[in-house]
Structures are given as structure tokens and as C-alpha cells.
Design a protein around this motif. Structure first.
Motif, PDB file in Angstrom:
ATOM      1  N   VAL A 218       1.947   6.253  -7.092  1.00 41.70           N
ATOM      2  CA  VAL A 218       1.145   7.519  -7.728  1.00 41.70           C
ATOM      3  C   VAL A 218       1.527   8.550  -7.364  1.00 41.70           C
ATOM      4  O   VAL A 218       1.216   9.184  -8.583  1.00 41.70           O
ATOM      5  CB  VAL A 218      -0.208   6.725  -7.273  1.00 41.70           C
ATOM      6  CG1 VAL A 218      -1.689   7.867  -8.150  1.00 41.70           C
ATOM      7  CG2 VAL A 218      -0.535   5.354  -7.404  1.00 41.70           C
ATOM      8  N   TYR A 219       2.305   8.888  -6.615  1.00 42.28           N
ATOM      9  CA  TYR A 219       2.563   9.961  -6.133  1.00 42.28           C
ATOM     10  C   TYR A 219       3.318  11.048  -7.154  1.00 42.28           C
ATOM     11  O   TYR A 219       3.606  12.149  -7.305  1.00 42.28           O
ATOM     12  CB  TYR A 219       2.161  10.407  -4.935  1.00 42.28           C
ATOM     13  CG  TYR A 219       3.401  12.021  -4.488  1.00 42.28           C
ATOM     14  CD1 TYR A 219       2.427  12.997  -3.873  1.00 42.28           C
ATOM     15  CD2 TYR A 219       4.398  12.136  -3.950  1.00 42.28           C
ATOM     16  CE1 TYR A 219       2.391  14.453  -3.837  1.00 42.28           C
ATOM     17  CE2 TYR A 219       4.548  13.150  -3.964  1.00 42.28           C
ATOM     18  CZ  TYR A 219       4.533  14.411  -3.591  1.00 42.28           C
ATOM     19  OH  TYR A 219       4.261  16.006  -3.232  1.00 42.28           O
TER      20      TYR A 219
ATOM     21  N   VAL B   8       1.143   3.842  -3.275  1.00 47.71           N
ATOM     22  CA  VAL B   8       0.654   5.128  -2.705  1.00 47.71           C
ATOM     23  C   VAL B   8       2.248   6.218  -3.196  1.00 47.71           C
ATOM     24  O   VAL B   8       2.212   7.107  -4.502  1.00 47.71           O
ATOM     25  CB  VAL B   8       0.799   5.353  -1.196  1.00 47.71           C
ATOM     26  CG1 VAL B   8       0.703   7.446  -1.043  1.00 47.71           C
ATOM     27  CG2 VAL B   8      -0.751   5.206  -0.630  1.00 47.71           C
TER      28      VAL B   8
ATOM     29  N   VAL C 199       0.346  -1.071  -0.043  1.00 50.94           N
ATOM     30  CA  VAL C 199       0.149   0.002   0.015  1.00 50.94           C
ATOM     31  C   VAL C 199       0.994   1.399   0.417  1.00 50.94           C
ATOM     32  O   VAL C 199       1.073   2.204  -0.519  1.00 50.94           O
ATOM     33  CB  VAL C 199      -0.402  -0.035   0.492  1.00 50.94           C
ATOM     34  CG1 VAL C 199      -1.829   0.956   1.337  1.00 50.94           C
ATOM     35  CG2 VAL C 199      -2.042  -0.835   1.278  1.00 50.94           C
ATOM     36  N   GLY C 200       1.780   1.466   0.822  1.00 53.28           N
ATOM     37  CA  GLY C 200       2.798   2.542   0.856  1.00 53.28           C
ATOM     38  C   GLY C 200       3.212   2.109  -0.626  1.00 53.28           C
ATOM     39  O   GLY C 200       3.767   3.358  -0.738  1.00 53.28           O
TER      40      GLY C 200
END
Length: 379
Positions: A94-95, A91, A87-88
């Protein structure tokens, strides 16, 4: 009274028969069939390390196929860390997505343009190349160097922010090498073996436009950013399939690195085609150049194991982009550039015969600085 006594006798006989039947189940030589009522346990076993009494773990089935078993082992023993990291990482990925200039392709990149150039500078790649090619770099006054510098000069206004770099042009006298490349920061290297295939400045613009487009799209920064995924993929392949690290790295390169490299090469073809059209070079010359390159290459590896698309696929893609490039060429108001073709062909012939100075002298965009090497041509 008699009825009560008869009931007690019947109960006693029934108890004795049950006891005898139970004892007969323990007798080894008893021939009578026995079906004792025992409690059956779960048929599914639990792996070593499972906590007793855990119904969920007892119901899990393990594969006997090695790679699947190792994947199951990782997931069942490190499920929570894997979820957190996944999950990290998602993120973070995508960032750091961004769009490539011109093509608007979305890609992952964490390296800024300044950091990209600094990495190349700190690595000493440019100085190392000059040392490797020492004695083969043509001087700045050589007709071939001047012709290449002129094409680069015309392409620079279309580079979208790269014109301020310290551009230098080097022509390597090596007829066997049919190649050219541009290092981040504006260091251009062109081997003389590719110039006859270019034929004229339009063909040379197709080559240099492609190579400069790699800098416009900051493909080197993208490759550096993706290197962590390549390493992670290589480790996963090595562990799951129980193979050596070198084999795992080869699989990761085949699955992750090579497709991205071919995407970058096609993207550079697209951007370079638009750049040469904006610089008043005929974009159809790119299609002709790759047709000549296909004839010049004696061997072409299969595309799936190559860093570049096949010549056929490149030509097909260029045909799709030609209408857009031709509109840019017409809207720019470019006149005929055929007058440069004769000069270029003459320069190539002079380079072959070793004669110099028959072309009108033309200096680069900037004069040579004090302390620079004589075989460097820079902007």
C-alpha cells in the motif's frame, strides 16, 4: 433381627450376580450379550506432530485432497510467520502504490524512473540490439528515418518529462517485421514492415504514440516491481499442486503477468491516443490503423494467453476514448496535417525502390555528434 439378616442375604446375592456378569464380559465363549460401560475416546484423530491433550488440534479435520492438505499444512505449522509476512507485505504494498500519469490507475511500483533507465543501460540491451540489427539500420539521411524522426519530434513535447532524454531513432530495414518499440531512455526502433500499414504520418503517430506511452507510464518499472509477486506465485503453485517449477511459473504468468501486460497495453493505447491528438495528429487515424493491422495479421492468439488485447477489443476501447482525444485535438487548435501524408507515402515508396534524396533534406533535432555511428538518428 430376621429383617436385618434378610437384607444382608439380598445384598450378597446382588453382589454375586454383578460379579458373575462382569466376569462373563471377559469370557470368550459366553453367548450372553454384554454391554460393559467403558469410556469412549474422541473419534477424530490428530495428525502426527500434534501435542497430546490439545483439544483444539484434535478437533481439526484434515482434507484428503492433496493441494488442500498442503495448504492446511502450511497454515497450521507456519501461521504466525505467514500473518507477520502478510501484514508487513500488505503495508509495504500500500505504501508503494502510485498513480499512472494521465490514466490515474493505481499500481505497485518500487523502481524510480532513473533506476528504470539505469537498469536498461547497464543491461546492455541497446548495444545488443544495434549489434543484432547491424547492416539493417537505415542511415540518418534516409527518407524513412527522417519521417519517423519528425513524428517523434512532434510527439516529444507531449511526453511529460521525457523530452530531455537522449532520444535516438532507428529504422530497421525488415519488411517482414510489423513492429516498433521504444526502450526506456528514448531509444526508438521501427521496422520497415509496419510503415505500409501506417500509410501516413497519422498512422505512424498512432504507433509511436503507443510505444512512447509505455515510457510515459514507466511500464518497464512496473513489470520489474511485480516480478517478485510472479516468483512468489510460481513457488506457491509449485508447492501446493506438487508440480514442476516451470509449470508453476506458467500458471503464475497466466494468472498474474498476462492480465497486467494487457492492462498496460490498453493504457498505452489510451495515453498514446491523447498524445497524438495533442501533437496535432488526427486521433481517428489510430482506429483506422488497428483495422488495417487486423487485416495484415494472419493469426491472432486468444486474448487470455496473449500479452496484448485482441484487435477487436482495442478498437472498441479506442472508440470510447475518441471523444476525449477529439476535444484535445480541437482545443489545441491543430490545423490540417494532410500535407504530411503525401510526403510520408512518397518516403515509403522511395524506401521500397531504394531511391533516396528526392525529398527535401531535413535534419533531426540535433546534428550528429562526433564518434556516433552513421546509422544512428538521435535527438
Amino acid at each position: 433381627m430376621f429383617a436385618f439378616r434378610a437384607g444382608l442375604q439380598a445384598a450378597g446375592r446382588a453382589a454375586r450376580q454383578g460379579f458373575t456378569r462382569a466376569r462373563s464380559c471377559d469370557t470368550v465363549f459366553n453367548a450372553r450379550p454384554c454391554t460393559p460401560q467403558i469410556k469412549r475416546f474422541a473419534s477424530r484423530y490428530s495428525r502426527f506432530g500434534d501435542k497430546p491433550g490439545s483439544g483444539r488440534q484434535q478437533q481439526q479435520q484434515w482434507s484428503t485432497f492433496g493441494p488442500v492438505y498442503r495448504a492446511q499444512y502450511i497454515w497450521r505449522n507456519y501461521q504466525r510467520p505467514l500473518i507477520v509476512v502478510g501484514v508487513g507485505g500488505g503495508v509495504f504494498y500500500v505504501y508503494n502504490l502510485e498513480e499512472v500519469p494521465v490514466t490515474q490507475r493505481r499500481r505497485f511500483n518500487v523502481v524510480s524512473p532513473s533506476s528504470e533507465e539505469k537498469m536498461v543501460t547497464d543491461s546492455g540491451a541497446y548495444e545488443s540490439l544495434l549489434q543484432d540489427f547491424r547492416g539493417k539500420v537505415l542511415p540518418a539521411e534516409h527518407p524513412l528515418t527522417m519521417q519517423v524522426a519528425r513524428v517523434v519530434e512532434k510527439l516529444l513535447p507531449t511526453t511529460r518529462g521525457l523530452a530531455g532524454d537522449n532520444w535516438r531513432v532507428h529504422v530497421i530495414d525488415d519488411p517482414q517485421q510489423k513492429n516498433a518499440f521504444v526502450l526506456p531512455g528514448g531509444k526508438v526502433f521501427v521496422f520497415s514492415g509496419i510503415l505500409p500499414i501506417c500509410q501516413d504520418e497519422n498512422g505512424l503517430a498512432a504507433v509511436l504514440g503507443h510505444e512512447i506511452a509505455h515510457n510515459v507510464a514507466h511500464h518497464a518499472a512496473e513489470r520489474i516491481s511485480r516480478s517478485s509477486f510472479i516468483m512468489l506465485g510460481a513457488f506457491a503453485v509449485s508447492f501446493i499442486f506438487d508440480v514442476s517449477g516451470q509449470f508453476g511459473n506458467s500458471i503464475a504468468q497466466l494468472i498474474l503477468s498476462l492480465p497486467n501486460s494487457r492492462t498496460q497495453e490498453a493504457e498505452a493505447d489510451h495515453i498514446g491516443l491523447l498524445m497524438m491528438a495533442e501533437a496535432c495528429y488526427d486521433p481517428e487515424a489510430a482506429l483506422d490503423f488497428w483495422a488495417r493491422m487486423k487485416k495484415a495479421e494472419q493469426f491472432e492468439p486468444p486474448q487470455f494467453i496473449s500479452t496484448h488485447p485482441s484487435n477487436y477489443n482495442r478498437a472498441q476501447q479506442i472508440k470510447k476514448w475518441l471523444p476525449e482525444a477529439q476535444r484535445i485535438y480541437a482545443d489545441t487548435g491543430c490545423g490540417s496535417v494532410s500535407r504530411y501524408a503525401a510526403d510520408f507515402k512518397e518516403a515509403v515508396s522511395l524506401g521500397r525502390s531504394g531511391r533516396q534524396g528526392q525529398l527535401r533534406p531535413q535534419r533531426p533535432l540535433a546534428t550528429r555528434r562526433n564518434g556516433d555511428e552513421e546509422d544512428d538518428d538521435f535527438f
